[in-house]
Design an enzyme around this catalytic site. Structure first.
Site, short mmCIF file in Angstrom:
data_model
loop_
_atom_site.label_atom_id
_atom_site.label_comp_id
_atom_site.label_asym_id
_atom_site.label_seq_id
_atom_site.Cartn_x
_atom_site.Cartn_y
_atom_site.Cartn_z
N GLY A 247 0.78 -1.23 0.00
CA GLY A 247 0.00 0.00 0.00
C GLY A 247 0.81 1.28 0.00
O GLY A 247 0.25 2.37 0.15
N GLU A 289 4.41 -6.32 1.24
CA GLU A 289 3.87 -6.70 -0.06
C GLU A 289 3.61 -5.51 -0.97
O GLU A 289 2.46 -5.18 -1.27
CB GLU A 289 2.55 -7.46 0.14
CG GLU A 289 2.62 -8.61 1.12
CD GLU A 289 1.26 -9.26 1.34
OE1 GLU A 289 0.25 -8.56 1.55
OE2 GLU A 289 1.21 -10.49 1.28
N GLY A 291 3.04 -3.45 -4.27
CA GLY A 291 2.60 -3.75 -5.64
C GLY A 291 2.85 -2.55 -6.53
O GLY A 291 3.85 -2.47 -7.23
N ARG A 292 1.96 -1.56 -6.42
CA ARG A 292 2.08 -0.39 -7.30
C ARG A 292 3.41 0.32 -7.14
O ARG A 292 3.92 0.89 -8.10
CB ARG A 292 0.92 0.57 -7.07
CG ARG A 292 1.05 1.43 -5.84
CD ARG A 292 -0.03 2.50 -5.76
NE ARG A 292 -1.29 1.97 -5.31
CZ ARG A 292 -2.48 2.33 -5.77
NH1 ARG A 292 -2.56 3.20 -6.74
NH2 ARG A 292 -3.58 1.83 -5.28
N ARG A 329 -8.92 2.75 -13.61
CA ARG A 329 -8.87 3.50 -12.36
C ARG A 329 -9.56 4.88 -12.39
O ARG A 329 -10.26 5.23 -11.45
CB ARG A 329 -7.43 3.62 -11.87
CG ARG A 329 -6.81 2.25 -11.55
CD ARG A 329 -5.39 2.35 -11.00
NE ARG A 329 -5.34 3.04 -9.73
CZ ARG A 329 -4.87 4.26 -9.56
NH1 ARG A 329 -4.38 4.95 -10.57
NH2 ARG A 329 -4.87 4.83 -8.36
N TYR A 333 -12.56 5.01 -9.59
CA TYR A 333 -12.53 5.83 -8.37
C TYR A 333 -11.82 7.17 -8.56
O TYR A 333 -11.14 7.66 -7.66
CB TYR A 333 -11.99 5.06 -7.16
CG TYR A 333 -10.81 4.13 -7.38
CD1 TYR A 333 -9.57 4.62 -7.74
CD2 TYR A 333 -10.95 2.75 -7.17
CE1 TYR A 333 -8.50 3.76 -7.88
CE2 TYR A 333 -9.89 1.89 -7.32
CZ TYR A 333 -8.66 2.41 -7.67
OH TYR A 333 -7.60 1.55 -7.81
N CYS A 360 -18.08 2.70 -24.39
CA CYS A 360 -19.44 3.23 -24.40
C CYS A 360 -19.90 3.60 -22.99
O CYS A 360 -20.84 3.01 -22.45
CB CYS A 360 -20.39 2.23 -25.02
SG CYS A 360 -19.98 1.95 -26.73
N GLU A 361 -19.19 4.52 -22.39
CA GLU A 361 -19.55 5.10 -21.11
C GLU A 361 -18.92 6.46 -21.05
O GLU A 361 -18.07 6.77 -21.87
CB GLU A 361 -19.06 4.20 -19.95
CG GLU A 361 -17.64 3.68 -20.07
CD GLU A 361 -16.60 4.72 -19.73
OE1 GLU A 361 -16.81 5.43 -18.76
OE2 GLU A 361 -15.58 4.79 -20.43
C1 LIG Z 1 -3.27 -4.94 -3.34
C2 LIG Z 1 -2.58 -5.68 -2.27
C3 LIG Z 1 -1.25 -5.39 -1.97
C4 LIG Z 1 -0.46 -4.33 -2.68
O1 LIG Z 1 -0.98 -3.04 -2.59
P1 LIG Z 1 -0.18 -1.87 -3.33
O2 LIG Z 1 -0.96 -0.65 -3.04
O3 LIG Z 1 -0.19 -2.21 -4.77
O4 LIG Z 1 1.19 -1.84 -2.75
C5 LIG Z 1 -0.62 -6.13 -0.97
N1 LIG Z 1 -1.27 -7.11 -0.32
C6 LIG Z 1 -2.55 -7.43 -0.59
C7 LIG Z 1 -3.19 -8.52 0.15
C8 LIG Z 1 -3.25 -6.73 -1.57
O5 LIG Z 1 -4.52 -7.04 -1.84
#
Ligand SMILES: *Cc1c(COP(=O)(O)O)cnc(C)c1O
Length: 363
Positions: A247, A289, A291-292, A329, A333, A360-361
């Site tokens: 996150g 964890e 991701g982005r 995205r 949101y 089509c939105e």
């Molecule tokens: C989406 C998610 C992440 C990663 O979130 P990011 O904002 O992309 O860093 C990590 N763990 C879980 C369980 C998630 O669903």
């Protein structure tokens, strides 16, 4: 537009990794996702080092839902990272890429019977169990395959992260995980300990996404280590691993002011040391964890402009050849992005226009 990694401006044009945007479009067509491999690798190394993966045995698991291809799996593996999957499809991608299955965490609040079975059969390292239905099903299937499956329990620590409503996941009223309400958590722990084909090795939380502050992570550390302590006291079971989720916020526009990776990492590590000492428990092996924050700034989507329509006195619409199919995205949101005209990057544009997709939105 802010330029990251291998992006640069040459001949009034955006180049990525030394290749011009026009050449990329001529060769591959548009819309086109372009990933900067060098920046991806540097970002992985940065996480690996700052989260003390080598010294402390900690782990960085890339949350594959941010962007997953076989090549991405190979790159993540080469950098020593673990991998989060949230569906059978992602698991299959990782499997086909030859990703080490014992380094996979399988997430999701509603894993289907087929997905659970695929995960057990292939031998994923950790199932992050979200609810009691999944726990019972996983125990049965593990028994059928004669395995003892390592699991984490996903908990909602009750932390409010300041981010969009749709990407908050750590609050008590959530579709994810076990909530600290009544005896829900302790009952889940006891049931997990009683399941002969499950091995409860860790706790997990993920408080949300696009979080710019450090405090919610420190709060999560405090709450989660508190759970480890009370589980030990009440059941005698020692939880050796703790997963604090992802996150970490990134820059999309100049309104976003993310912290550095090392700031998030060191705050979490310091807080864990401090709280473990206070509670007199052993420091667990830690996982985060992201991701982005691993892929976001390394990615650019190139579009081609087609129809331009001016409604006099109202608005001008500039339509590109993609839309919510390749980037949901903004419509979902209200997410904001920087953009630029890649093949006329230095030209001044002094008109205000609306960039529109072709679906089509009107999102
Ligand atoms: C989406 C998610 C992440 C990663 O979130 P990011 O904002 O992309 O860093 C990590 N763990 C879980 C369980 C998630 O669903």
């Amino acid at each position: 537009m802010k330029l990251f990694g291998a992006m640069e401006v040459k001949d009034n044009e955006l180049f990525i990794g030394g290749v011009s945007s026009t050449d990329l479009i001529n060769k591959f067509g548009s819309p086109l996702y372009v990933m900067d491999e060098k920046l991806l690798i540097d970002t992985c190394k940065n996480y690996y080092k700052n989260f003390k993966c080598l010294e402390n045995n900690n782990r960085v698991a890339y949350a594959g839902k941010a962007f997953l291809t076989k090549e991405m799996c190979r790159l993540i593996d080469e950098q020593g990272l673990y991998l989060d999957v949230v569906s059978g499809g992602e698991l299959y991608t990782a499997y086909k890429a030859g990703f080490p299955l014992e380094k996979i965490y399988f997430h999701g609040n509603n894993k289907s019977v087929n997905e659970v079975e695929l995960g057990v059969k292939l031998g994923v390292g950790v199932f992050v169990v979200d609810n009691l239905d999944e726990m019972k099903r996983l125990n049965e299937i593990s028994k059928r395959y004669n395995k003892r499956q390592n699991i984490y329990l996903r908990l909602t620590p009750g932390i409010e992260a300041h981010t969009h409503q749709y990407i908050k996941t750590g609050q008590i009223d959530s579709k994810f995980g076990f909530a600290p309400v009544g005896e829900i958590i302790m009952n889940a722990v006891k049931l997990a300990i009683d399941c002969e084909n499950l091995n409860l090795t860790g706790l997990h939380c993920h408080i949300g996404s696009q979080i710019f502050e450090i405090q919610p992570y420190e709060d999560a550390v405090e709450v989660m280590l508190g759970f480890i302590k009370s589980i030990k006291e009440e059941t005698g079971h020692i939880i050796p691993e703790l997963d604090l989720g992802g996150g970490f916020g990134i820059h999309y526009t100049d309104d976003d002011k993310p912290k550095e990776t090392k700031d998030y990492c060191s705050a979490i590590l310091n807080k864990v040391d401090e709280v473990c000492e206070k509670l007199n428990i052993q420091r667990p092996i830690l996982t985060i964890e992201p991701g982005r924050s691993i892929v976001g700034n390394a990615g650019v989507t190139l579009y081609t402009i087609g129809a331009i329509k001016e409604i006099e006195g109202v608005r001008t619409y500039v339509s590109v050849d993609g839309g919510m199919t390749d980037n949901i995205r903004p419509a979902l949101y209200g997410a904001k992005y920087d953009m630029t005209i890649a093949n006329k990057i230095n030209n001044k544009c002094n008109e205000r226009v609306a960039i529109a997709g072709k679906c089509c939105e009107s999102g």
